[in-house]
Design a protein around this motif. Structure first.
Motif, PDB file in Angstrom:
ATOM      1  N   THR A   1       0.850  -1.187   0.000  1.00 14.79           N
ATOM      2  CA  THR A   1       0.000   0.000   0.000  1.00 14.79           C
ATOM      3  C   THR A   1       0.888   1.241   0.000  1.00 14.79           C
ATOM      4  OG1 THR A   1      -0.210   0.503   2.379  1.00 14.79           O
ATOM      5  CG2 THR A   1      -1.575  -1.290   1.503  1.00 14.79           C
ATOM      6  N   ASN A   2       0.309   2.379  -0.338  1.00 13.15           N
ATOM      7  CA  ASN A   2       1.060   3.627  -0.341  1.00 13.15           C
ATOM      8  C   ASN A   2       0.699   4.509   0.844  1.00 13.15           C
ATOM      9  OD1 ASN A   2      -1.500   4.410  -1.004  1.00 13.15           O
ATOM     10  ND2 ASN A   2      -0.970   5.379  -2.962  1.00 13.15           N
ATOM     11  N   CYS A   3       0.149   3.891   1.886  1.00 15.46           N
ATOM     12  CA  CYS A   3      -0.264   4.632   3.078  1.00 15.46           C
ATOM     13  C   CYS A   3       0.736   4.374   4.201  1.00 15.46           C
ATOM     14  CB  CYS A   3      -1.666   4.202   3.507  1.00 15.46           C
ATOM     15  SG  CYS A   3      -2.249   5.007   5.005  1.00 15.46           S
ATOM     16  N   ALA A   4       1.206   5.440   4.841  1.00 18.45           N
ATOM     17  CA  ALA A   4       2.220   5.329   5.886  1.00 18.45           C
ATOM     18  C   ALA A   4       1.629   5.180   7.281  1.00 18.45           C
ATOM     19  CB  ALA A   4       3.138   6.551   5.852  1.00 18.45           C
ATOM     20  N   ASP A   5       0.307   5.326   7.411  1.00 18.74           N
ATOM     21  CA  ASP A   5      -0.332   5.261   8.726  1.00 18.74           C
ATOM     22  C   ASP A   5      -0.932   3.878   8.960  1.00 18.74           C
ATOM     23  OD1 ASP A   5      -0.597   8.177  10.072  1.00 18.74           O
ATOM     24  OD2 ASP A   5      -0.642   8.357   7.885  1.00 18.74           O
ATOM     25  N   VAL A   6      -0.570   3.269  10.074  1.00 20.65           N
ATOM     26  CA  VAL A   6      -1.054   1.935  10.427  1.00 20.65           C
ATOM     27  C   VAL A   6      -1.676   1.997  11.821  1.00 20.65           C
ATOM     28  CG1 VAL A   6      -0.455  -0.479  10.850  1.00 20.65           C
ATOM     29  CG2 VAL A   6       0.725   0.806   9.048  1.00 20.65           C
ATOM     30  N   LEU A   7      -2.930   1.578  11.912  1.00 24.34           N
ATOM     31  CA  LEU A   7      -3.613   1.493  13.204  1.00 24.34           C
ATOM     32  C   LEU A   7      -3.666   0.038  13.640  1.00 24.34           C
ATOM     33  CD1 LEU A   7      -5.279   2.563  15.570  1.00 24.34           C
ATOM     34  CD2 LEU A   7      -7.305   2.477  14.088  1.00 24.34           C
ATOM     35  N   LEU A   8      -2.975  -0.264  14.721  1.00 27.05           N
ATOM     36  CA  LEU A   8      -2.929  -1.610  15.282  1.00 27.05           C
ATOM     37  C   LEU A   8      -4.034  -1.749  16.331  1.00 27.05           C
ATOM     38  CD1 LEU A   8      -1.497  -4.355  15.905  1.00 27.05           C
ATOM     39  CD2 LEU A   8      -0.022  -3.071  17.480  1.00 27.05           C
ATOM     40  N   ILE A   9      -4.893  -2.747  16.154  1.00 27.42           N
ATOM     41  CA  ILE A   9      -5.936  -3.014  17.130  1.00 27.42           C
ATOM     42  C   ILE A   9      -5.534  -4.273  17.892  1.00 27.42           C
ATOM     43  CG2 ILE A   9      -8.385  -3.483  17.500  1.00 27.42           C
ATOM     44  CD1 ILE A   9      -8.949  -2.025  14.879  1.00 27.42           C
ATOM     45  N   GLN A  10      -5.225  -4.095  19.166  1.00 25.16           N
ATOM     46  CA  GLN A  10      -4.661  -5.171  19.963  1.00 25.16           C
ATOM     47  C   GLN A  10      -5.720  -5.872  20.807  1.00 25.16           C
ATOM     48  OE1 GLN A  10      -1.375  -2.288  21.285  1.00 25.16           O
ATOM     49  NE2 GLN A  10      -0.383  -4.280  21.497  1.00 25.16           N
ATOM     50  N   ILE A  11      -5.526  -7.166  20.962  1.00 27.71           N
ATOM     51  CA  ILE A  11      -6.349  -7.982  21.842  1.00 27.71           C
ATOM     52  C   ILE A  11      -5.518  -8.475  23.015  1.00 27.71           C
ATOM     53  CG2 ILE A  11      -7.609 -10.161  22.053  1.00 27.71           C
ATOM     54  CD1 ILE A  11      -8.565  -9.837  19.230  1.00 27.71           C
ATOM     55  N   ASN A  12      -4.279  -8.864  22.725  1.00 29.19           N
ATOM     56  CA  ASN A  12      -3.395  -9.425  23.742  1.00 29.19           C
ATOM     57  C   ASN A  12      -2.576  -8.318  24.391  1.00 29.19           C
ATOM     58  OD1 ASN A  12      -3.921 -12.328  23.070  1.00 29.19           O
ATOM     59  ND2 ASN A  12      -3.062 -11.685  21.123  1.00 29.19           N
ATOM     60  N   PRO A  13      -2.716  -8.089  25.698  1.00 29.63           N
ATOM     61  CA  PRO A  13      -1.932  -7.052  26.361  1.00 29.63           C
ATOM     62  C   PRO A  13      -0.440  -7.318  26.237  1.00 29.63           C
ATOM     63  CG  PRO A  13      -3.714  -7.843  27.776  1.00 29.63           C
ATOM     64  CD  PRO A  13      -3.631  -8.783  26.619  1.00 29.63           C
ATOM     65  N   VAL A  14       0.325  -6.267  25.977  1.00 28.06           N
ATOM     66  CA  VAL A  14       1.783  -6.403  25.910  1.00 28.06           C
ATOM     67  C   VAL A  14       2.374  -6.425  27.306  1.00 28.06           C
ATOM     68  CG1 VAL A  14       3.920  -5.295  25.153  1.00 28.06           C
ATOM     69  CG2 VAL A  14       1.932  -5.329  23.639  1.00 28.06           C
ATOM     70  N   GLU A  15       1.911  -5.543  28.170  1.00 25.12           N
ATOM     71  CA  GLU A  15       2.427  -5.449  29.530  1.00 25.12           C
ATOM     72  C   GLU A  15       1.336  -5.795  30.536  1.00 25.12           C
ATOM     73  OE1 GLU A  15       4.123  -1.641  30.246  1.00 25.12           O
ATOM     74  OE2 GLU A  15       5.532  -1.760  28.566  1.00 25.12           O
ATOM     75  N   ILE A  16       1.758  -6.380  31.643  1.00 23.94           N
ATOM     76  CA  ILE A  16       0.837  -6.661  32.744  1.00 23.94           C
ATOM     77  C   ILE A  16       1.383  -6.023  34.015  1.00 23.94           C
ATOM     78  CG2 ILE A  16      -0.038  -8.788  31.721  1.00 23.94           C
ATOM     79  CD1 ILE A  16       1.808 -10.350  33.575  1.00 23.94           C
ATOM     80  N   GLU A  17       0.562  -5.952  35.042  1.00 22.00           N
ATOM     81  CA  GLU A  17       0.944  -5.220  36.252  1.00 22.00           C
ATOM     82  C   GLU A  17       1.606  -6.099  37.301  1.00 22.00           C
ATOM     83  OE1 GLU A  17      -2.722  -3.458  37.446  1.00 22.00           O
ATOM     84  OE2 GLU A  17      -2.696  -1.951  35.834  1.00 22.00           O
ATOM     85  N   GLU A  18       1.293  -7.399  37.321  1.00 22.72           N
ATOM     86  CA  GLU A  18       1.828  -8.281  38.354  1.00 22.72           C
ATOM     87  C   GLU A  18       2.373  -9.562  37.751  1.00 22.72           C
ATOM     88  OE1 GLU A  18      -1.185  -9.036  41.210  1.00 22.72           O
ATOM     89  OE2 GLU A  18      -1.433  -6.937  41.801  1.00 22.72           O
ATOM     90  N   VAL A  19       3.358 -10.155  38.440  1.00 21.96           N
ATOM     91  CA  VAL A  19       3.903 -11.438  38.000  1.00 21.96           C
ATOM     92  C   VAL A  19       2.874 -12.528  38.294  1.00 21.96           C
ATOM     93  CG1 VAL A  19       5.717 -13.157  38.382  1.00 21.96           C
ATOM     94  CG2 VAL A  19       6.276 -10.709  38.416  1.00 21.96           C
ATOM     95  N   PRO A  20       2.520 -13.351  37.314  1.00 24.71           N
ATOM     96  CA  PRO A  20       1.531 -14.417  37.550  1.00 24.71           C
ATOM     97  C   PRO A  20       2.065 -15.479  38.500  1.00 24.71           C
ATOM     98  CG  PRO A  20       2.495 -14.628  35.370  1.00 24.71           C
ATOM     99  CD  PRO A  20       3.002 -13.335  35.927  1.00 24.71           C
TER     100      PRO A  20
END
Length: 342
Positions: free
Chosen positions: A216-235
């Protein structure tokens, strides 16, 4: 007239993650973006349920009508919810009473875990029964999707033998390609296409970003995430550890691509790369805060009430993006990759 249709429209690529029933969150995001009406899509990349969402939406958009795309998505997810009525995997009564969407303690899920730990789908599911296949074939007009020339559609799967990413596009877009992208190897046979066998695309690209740059010739990409990258506590519990392993695994290739984008962008800013390289502007609608508390098992939960809950979270997140970041699309990135990888 859709809200915002009188203002300047902006070109945008979409990248849709996979994640089972949590894809209803992406449904909500897409529903709100389509309702807003200010976005002209140039490319859509999707994996697993992200590929399904992308293809259903594309089928609706091929009619040239955002409202039709919204209707197609709503109809598809309504029928997905109906699959829960006959599913052997159900929430426990106390989970329903407490509003907990987990299936961790579902006898049906535990039974399936026990079965898949011992037998392969070729043994316990020799006929390869998958109700999703019939739903996809009945809901999507693939011939219409293949004829589309308004935007590019990319569906990602993983080649079982080579371990490489396979991106289906154009004339390759079929029901089998979408099923390959969403093929969980614990439950279903690998999908054979032209002599090659494929599993879920999330193993190697969740979702792949590179087709959007090359095609594509479009430089803008919108990522829609489902899986969190960071979490707050160690499981600490077995369920929580399994959940985090799942998230890390299905985010790994995405993070590598984002790191590469950041590296190339830095070289461009420093004048070390020529004009032939595109300065990609990344944007993101991350998984909602409430999704951090959802277990991996809830990705198997197709109850209509749960799907509606996720859809509403997605709509709210999309609304926040439109209010806070949309004006910067086409001008600058709103996802700070340097801060992410510093």
């Amino acid at each position: 007239m859709a809200k915002g249709s009188w203002t300047k429209r902006k070109k945008l690529n979409l990248a849709l993650q996979g994640g089972g029933a949590h894809g209803a969150y992406t449904w909500g995001v897409l529903d709100r973006l389509l309702e807003d009406g200010r976005i002209d899509l140039t490319g859509i990349s999707g994996t697993s349920i992200g590929a399904i969402n992308a293809t259903v939406m594309a089928d609706g958009l091929c009619t040239g009508d955002h409202e039709k795309a919204r209707e197609k998505l709503a109809d598809f997810w309504e029928k997905m919810g109906r699959l829960s009525y006959t599913s052997p995997i159900q929430r426990m009564p106390w989970s329903k009473l407490t509003g907990n969407w987990t299936l961790n303690y579902s006898p049906g899920r535990m039974m399936m875990d026990a079965i898949t730990n011992v037998w392969s789908p070729y043994e316990f599911n020799p006929m390869n029964f998958n109700p999703l296949h019939d739903l996809i074939e009945s809901e999507i007009d693939f011939e219409r999707v293949r004829k589309n020339r308004e935007f590019e559609l990319f569906v990602c799967a993983t080649n079982v033998k080579t371990g490489k990413t396979k991106v289906f596009a154009g004339e390759e877009l079929t029901a089998d390609a979408v099923m390959a992208s969403s093929c969980l190897p614990e439950y279903f046979h690998a999908v054979e296409i032209d002599g090659e066998h494929y599993w879920d695309g999330g193993f190697m690209g969740n979702p792949p970003l590179f087709p959007l740059f090359y095609r594509t010739n479009c430089a803008d990409v919108l990522l829609i995430q489902i899986n969190p990258v960071e979490i707050e506590e160690v499981p600490k519990t077995a369920f929580a550890i399994h959940n985090r392993v799942n998230e890390i695994t299905f985010n790994a290739t995405l993070l590598r691509e984002l790191r590469t984008i950041e590296f190339v962008s830095r070289l461009i800013d420093e004048g070390k790369l020529g004009d032939q390289y595109m300065q990609v502007r990344m944007h993101a609608i991350p998984a909602a805060r409430e999704m951090l508390d959802l277990s991996a098992s809830s990705k198997l939960n197709l109850e209509p009430a749960f799907l509606d809950y996720l859809k509403n979270l997605g709509r709210a997140s999309a609304e926040a993006f439109l209010e806070c970041d949309f004006d910067r699309v086409g001008k600058e990135a709103t996802l700070d990759l340097r801060a992410m990888f510093s």
